[in-house]
Design an enzyme around this catalytic site. Structure first.
Site, PDB file in Angstrom:
ATOM      1  CG  LEU A  50      39.092 -29.245  51.095  1.00 51.61           C
ATOM      2  CD1 LEU A  50      39.595 -28.822  49.715  1.00 51.61           C
ATOM      3  CD2 LEU A  50      38.374 -28.092  51.792  1.00 51.61           C
TER       4      LEU A  50
ATOM      5  NE  ARG B 147      37.221 -41.035  39.241  1.00 53.06           N
ATOM      6  CZ  ARG B 147      38.521 -40.763  39.395  1.00 53.06           C
ATOM      7  NH1 ARG B 147      39.434 -41.587  38.925  1.00 53.06           N
ATOM      8  NH2 ARG B 147      38.902 -39.674  40.031  1.00 53.06           N
TER       9      ARG B 147
ATOM     10  CE  LYS C 228      35.974 -39.455  47.012  1.00 53.03           C
ATOM     11  NZ  LYS C 228      36.860 -39.207  45.844  1.00 53.03           N
TER      12      LYS C 228
ATOM     13  CD  GLU D 237      44.839 -29.162  39.490  1.00 49.40           C
ATOM     14  OE1 GLU D 237      44.266 -30.254  39.565  1.00 49.40           O
ATOM     15  OE2 GLU D 237      45.719 -28.811  40.303  1.00 49.40           O
TER      16      GLU D 237
ATOM     17  CG  ASN E  95      39.997 -40.670  43.084  1.00 52.09           C
ATOM     18  OD1 ASN E  95      39.423 -39.716  43.593  1.00 52.09           O
ATOM     19  ND2 ASN E  95      41.304 -40.704  42.904  1.00 52.09           N
TER      20      ASN E  95
END
Ligand code: UD1
Ligand code: CA
Length: 520
Positions: free
Chosen positions: A12, A19, A26, A162, A244
């Site tokens: 994924l 961030r 990223k 979550e 992140n």
């Protein structure tokens, strides 16, 4: 088909990664010389899956070509506007055969330290236990932000909650009110039975705190359907750690480096200071090589055996032969032959090839320079677009003037030829085998075998100039004293090693130690 070979791995990589506050997506940020997604692809490819899929969306125009470059056999799946990890996997399945059976692994493009062995172990456990789903979990001191693993009394996984939904349950009351206290977290890395994955995903909704299609809901649905769902606990938490923000990028980069440096030490490489040594993932190093402090071995660098690299050296995609020594050097896309020596303070630019036993010394810059076996460029030289053949010697301060402001030109120095110090070789120039160029020459033409080329003004000494033009200075006094001393000891001439040859009309005496060369 090898044992436990997965039917597919779905990576994924569609998320935005806000961030990092970066123009670059990223998963394209690098650690250890590879992008984050490249690390994920390498780990996945190591399991020899039948299909490898990367799901993309954010900055697809950058991510998709990069994936194709890293792994041309990888399939690209595009995620649509429906959000969530569940939707991402669903989109991944769409590029696979509709009747795919067997094990499907799911990993993340922003989790770079995950190893193939861990995926293999998970797959083996998953298949041996006949699980519908196996999820890699870790127990963390601070589990905040992660999905929490809710276990049944028999130890099986009931569901994953979550963080945001656990908070809501705490505030509004509900079955998962206590989930925030659970320290076992979902790494986001799973093995699924392909059919269970397809069936359950089609039933996953978006009724949750984030309005997303959660992949984690598949576990609860599989379990509710009576299928076995188990956790595979991994002690090494770094393997499931994601990036992140840029602090995590640096942390994971450091951990990766520690692992790579350690691996090479265990392979027989001496690393004097692991803390200041950086070794990229694609580098290879031979036994008994010594890496001194402050050294970075980057890109596709390969180092032979018994070499000494550093201190303070940066090599990017450089090939270094056995027994070579490379000290305080910056080099890129260069080849350094066996037993050659480079540095200190050398700068080797792309296309530099130094032959066996050759030398590139202090304050030398080279570019597109092929330097033969045993040839030496020892001091203060720029050698650009040059062929310096076997055994040739380039004097201190030689400049290969390769650029006329419009075009680049080539210079060749033949076998065992000598170029005197402070020479400018104005390319194109060809010095044959066995030739000399006198020091201080500005060479514009070729030199034939056995010749010496001298291309500079003839020396002219003007007697009495200091006494006439600099009367009363300390220099004049020193000249007078020297003349008196010479007279007293009976000496006649300057005695500077040059040979007097005559006097011209202006009273200047020519001296030279070599014949003037003519240009061929
Ligand atoms: C997810 C898990 C959580 C787990 C955590 C581990 C879900 C619902 N939650 O949470 O249980 O503890 O990972 O890090 O799965 N991605 C897509 N498309 C999307 C959304 C995400 O491709 O629409 C990719 C991202 O690029 C990323 C990965 O999936 O590589 C995880 O996404 P992220 O948003 O970080 O998931 P978390 O909310 O952290
Ligand atoms: Ca995340």
């Amino acid at each position: 088909m090898s044992e436990n070979r997965p039917a597919a791995v779905i990576i994924l990589a569609a998320g935005e990664g806000t961030r990092l506050k970066s123009k670059t997506p990223k998963v394209l940020h690098p650690i250890g010389g590879r992008s984050l997604v490249s690390h994920a692809i390498h780990a996945a490819r190591g399991t020899s899956p039948e299909h490898l899929v990367v799901v993309v969306r954010h900055k697809r125009e950058l991510v998709a070509p990069h994936v194709a470059e890293v792994d041309p056999a990888a399939l690209i799946a595009d995620q649509d506007e429906v959000k969530g990890t569940g939707r991402a996997v669903e989109c991944g399945l769409q590029v696979l055969p509709a009747d795919l059976t067997g094990t499907v692994l799911v990993t993340y493009g922003d989790v770079p330290l995950l190893e193939t062995t861990t995926l293999r172990e998970m797959t083996a456990a998953h298949e041996a236990s006949g699980n519908a789903v196996t999820v890699i979990t870790s127990v963390l001191e601070d589990p905040s932000g992660y999905g929490r693993v809710v276990r049944d009394t028999d130890g099986q996984v009931l569901r994953i909650v979550e963080q945001k939904d656990a908070q809501r349950a705490r505030d509004e009351g509900g079955e998962d009110a206590g989930a925030l206290d659970i320290k076992e977290i979902n790494s986001g890395i799973y093995a699924f039975d392909a059919q269970v994955l397809r069936d359950c995903l089609s039933r996953v909704g978006t009724d949750n705190a984030q309005g997303e299609k959660y992949l984690t809901d598949v576990l609860g649905l599989a379990r509710a359907a009576g299928r076995p769902v188990r956790a595979h606990v991994v002690e090494d938490r770094w393997q499931s750690e994601g990036v992140n923000d840029r602090t995590q990028l640096a942390d994971l980069g450091r951990i990766l480096n520690e692992r790579l440096v350690r691996r090479w030490m265990l392979e027989g490489v001496t690393v004097v200071d692991p803390a200041t040594t950086w070794i990229d993932a694609d580098v290879t190093i031979g036994r008994d090589t010594v890496i001194r402090p402050g050294t970075q071995l980057l890109g596709a660098t390969t180092i032979g055996e018994d070499a000494v690299i550093g201190p303070d050296t940066t090599l990017t995609s450089v090939e270094v032969g056995d027994g070579a020594s490379v000290v305080r050097t910056q080099a890129e896309l260069a080849v350094i032959g066996p037993k050659a020596t480079v540095g200190p303070f050398s700068y080797l630019r792309p296309g530099t090839e130094l032959g066996a036993g050759g030398k590139i010394g202090g304050f030398v810059e080279t570019k597109n320079a092929v330097i033969g076996e045993g040839a030496k460029v020892p001091h203060l030289t720029y050698a650009g677009d040059a062929t310096i053949k076997e055994g040739a010697n380039i004097g201190a301060g030689t400049i290969f003037a390769n650029y006329d402001g419009v075009d680049k030109h080539h210079t060749t120095i033949g076998r065992h030829s000598f170029v005197g110090s402070d020479t400018v070789l104005i390319a194109p120039v060809n010095v044959a085998d066995g030739a000399y160029v006198a020091a201080g020459s500005a060479l514009t033409g070729d030199v034939e075998p056995g010749q010496i080329a001298v291309s500079r003004a003839r020396q002219r000494n003007v007697d009495g100039w200091v006494a006439r033009k600099r009367a009363g200075t300390k220099t004049a006094a020193a000249a007078e004293a020297a003349a008196a001393e010479a007279a007293a000891s009976g000496a006649t001439s300057a005695g500077d090693g040059t040979e007097a040859t005559g006097t011209d009309e202006a009273g200047a005496r020519h001296t030279h130690s070599q014949d003037e060369g003519s240009q061929a």
